[in-house]
Structure formats: C-alpha cells, structure tokens
Design an enzyme around this catalytic site. Structure first.
Site, mmCIF file in Angstrom:
data_model
loop_
_atom_site.group_PDB
_atom_site.id
_atom_site.type_symbol
_atom_site.label_atom_id
_atom_site.label_comp_id
_atom_site.label_asym_id
_atom_site.label_seq_id
_atom_site.Cartn_x
_atom_site.Cartn_y
_atom_site.Cartn_z
ATOM 1 N N GLU A 87 0.822 -1.210 0.000
ATOM 2 C CA GLU A 87 0.000 0.000 0.000
ATOM 3 C C GLU A 87 0.860 1.266 0.000
ATOM 4 O O GLU A 87 1.793 1.385 0.795
ATOM 5 C CB GLU A 87 -0.892 0.006 1.240
ATOM 6 N N GLU A 118 -4.375 -6.860 2.678
ATOM 7 C CA GLU A 118 -3.143 -7.571 2.993
ATOM 8 C C GLU A 118 -3.180 -9.022 2.533
ATOM 9 O O GLU A 118 -2.195 -9.542 2.015
ATOM 10 C CB GLU A 118 -2.846 -7.485 4.491
ATOM 11 N N GLN A 163 2.273 -1.602 5.707
ATOM 12 C CA GLN A 163 2.472 -0.237 6.215
ATOM 13 C C GLN A 163 2.845 -0.249 7.682
ATOM 14 O O GLN A 163 3.726 0.477 8.110
ATOM 15 C CB GLN A 163 1.212 0.591 6.014
ATOM 16 N N PHE A 166 -0.811 -5.298 10.724
ATOM 17 C CA PHE A 166 -1.804 -5.767 9.765
ATOM 18 C C PHE A 166 -1.368 -7.017 9.011
ATOM 19 O O PHE A 166 -2.098 -7.510 8.164
ATOM 20 C CB PHE A 166 -2.192 -4.625 8.831
ATOM 21 N N ILE A 167 -0.212 -7.553 9.361
ATOM 22 C CA ILE A 167 0.208 -8.826 8.805
ATOM 23 C C ILE A 167 -0.759 -9.928 9.250
ATOM 24 O O ILE A 167 -0.893 -10.948 8.573
ATOM 25 C CB ILE A 167 1.669 -9.156 9.195
ATOM 26 N N HIS A 170 -0.710 0.160 15.854
ATOM 27 C CA HIS A 170 0.511 0.477 15.134
ATOM 28 C C HIS A 170 1.755 0.241 15.986
ATOM 29 O O HIS A 170 2.775 0.896 15.791
ATOM 30 C CB HIS A 170 0.487 1.928 14.645
#
Length: 190
Positions: free
Chosen positions: A30, A61, A83, A87-88, A128
């Site tokens: 992304e 993803e 990013q 989010f993996i 994050h």
C-alpha cells in the site's frame, strides 16, 4: 566506507541495490509508489523502477500477499511491505498455510520477503505498535529476521531477498531514524 546513514536509509538502500541487481525483484504493498510508503522507505522508487516493479495495492493484505506468493512461485522475487506490521495478521493464512508450507512440504521455492515496521515507543497506538513475530515462530518453512543495527538491516534484507524461502523481515520503527551506522561501499549480503 560510506557516510553514516540511518536504519531506515539502510533498508531503502538495500532494496534499491537488490532491485538494480535483479530485475525479478519487485515491491508490492500500500502507498509504496507515489507516496513512498508510510515511513518513506520507498521514496523515489516509482520514478526509478516504474509501476511494474513498484506495485501500489488496495488495502487488502491477504490479497496482495497472495499475489506475491503466486509471483514468487512463478520465479519472481517480491518484497511485500505492510504499512504497519500489525496488519500482517490479515494475511496470516496466506503466509502460514501457503508461503511457508509450499516450500516446506514439497520443495516449491517461494522466494519472497514480507517486511514492515513493528514495535512500540513511537506513540503509535494499539494498532501500530505490535511485535507479531511470535505468531510465526513455530510455522514451518518461514524464516524470521529482526535486525538491530544499520549494518545488519542492510545486509540481512539483501540476503532475505536472495533467499529461496519466505522471509518475514521485522523492522523496529523506533530504530528507523534513531540509530546510524556506516555501510561499506562494496558491502555484500550477510
């Protein structure tokens, strides 16, 4: 020796060096192209390598990880950027049940790197600041790399790209601009 560079610059330089050395290497994720990635690791890559090798994707993803697995199995060497590594988790099935096991169970080469910023201490909030490497620690066929110096970041990501196994490459974002080091102008992968 070259001038001192940051951890982030070492990763950027290594990606660029590998893309220049091997036309099979491409980036997918992304906002990599025009934006240069969330931390600007790939700034300028779109201009140098074009949209065929710097592939911007939708927020999916699982989708872009699956596409990269297929490309790796077809002989390319994708580098997937998340990013934020948190989010993996959305690509867990693709990584564990496809990338890792295809190589592990029947020898199919899956030469790909999945990389991204991890870790806390940067006011990144709950979505994050993850360190998800333990989720993958016992999955067959995967290699996990987590460099701690500028020199290691440069050499290890180059080695990961050249590896025929899928490699998860975690980059602690606290180190991105806080540590510096030098890389020999003729530095090779580790």
């Amino acid at each position: 020796m070259s001038d001192e560079i940051t951890f982030l610059d070492a990763i950027s330089r290594a990606l660029r060096d590998e893309m220049r050395a091997d036309p099979r290497v491409f980036l997918i994720g992304e906002d990599l192209g025009r934006y240069g990635g969330a931390f600007r690791v790939t700034a300028g890559f779109l201009d140098e390598f074009g949209p065929g090798r710097v592939v911007d994707t939708p927020i999916s993803e699982s989708g872009f990880s699956g596409a990269a697995i297929g490309a790796a199995m077809a002989g390319l060497r994708p580098v997937v950027e998340f990013q934020f590594i948190d989010f993996i988790a959305n690509a867990f099935n693709m990584i564990v049940n496809c990338a890792g096991t295809n190589h592990y169970r029947w020898g199919q080469k899956v030469p790909m790197v999945m990389r991204g910023p991890s870790g806390g201490r940067v006011s990144g909030s709950a979505f994050h600041s993850a360190n998800p490497e333990a989720y993958f620690n016992r999955a067959p066929g995967l290699k996990i790399v987590y460099p701690g110096t500028v020199e290691d970041a440069y050499g290890l990501i180059r080695s990961a790209i050249r590896d025929d196994n899928p490699v998860l490459f975690f980059e602690h974002k606290y180190l991105y601009r806080r540590i510096k080091g030098t890389i020999a102008t003729d530095a090779a992968p580790i």
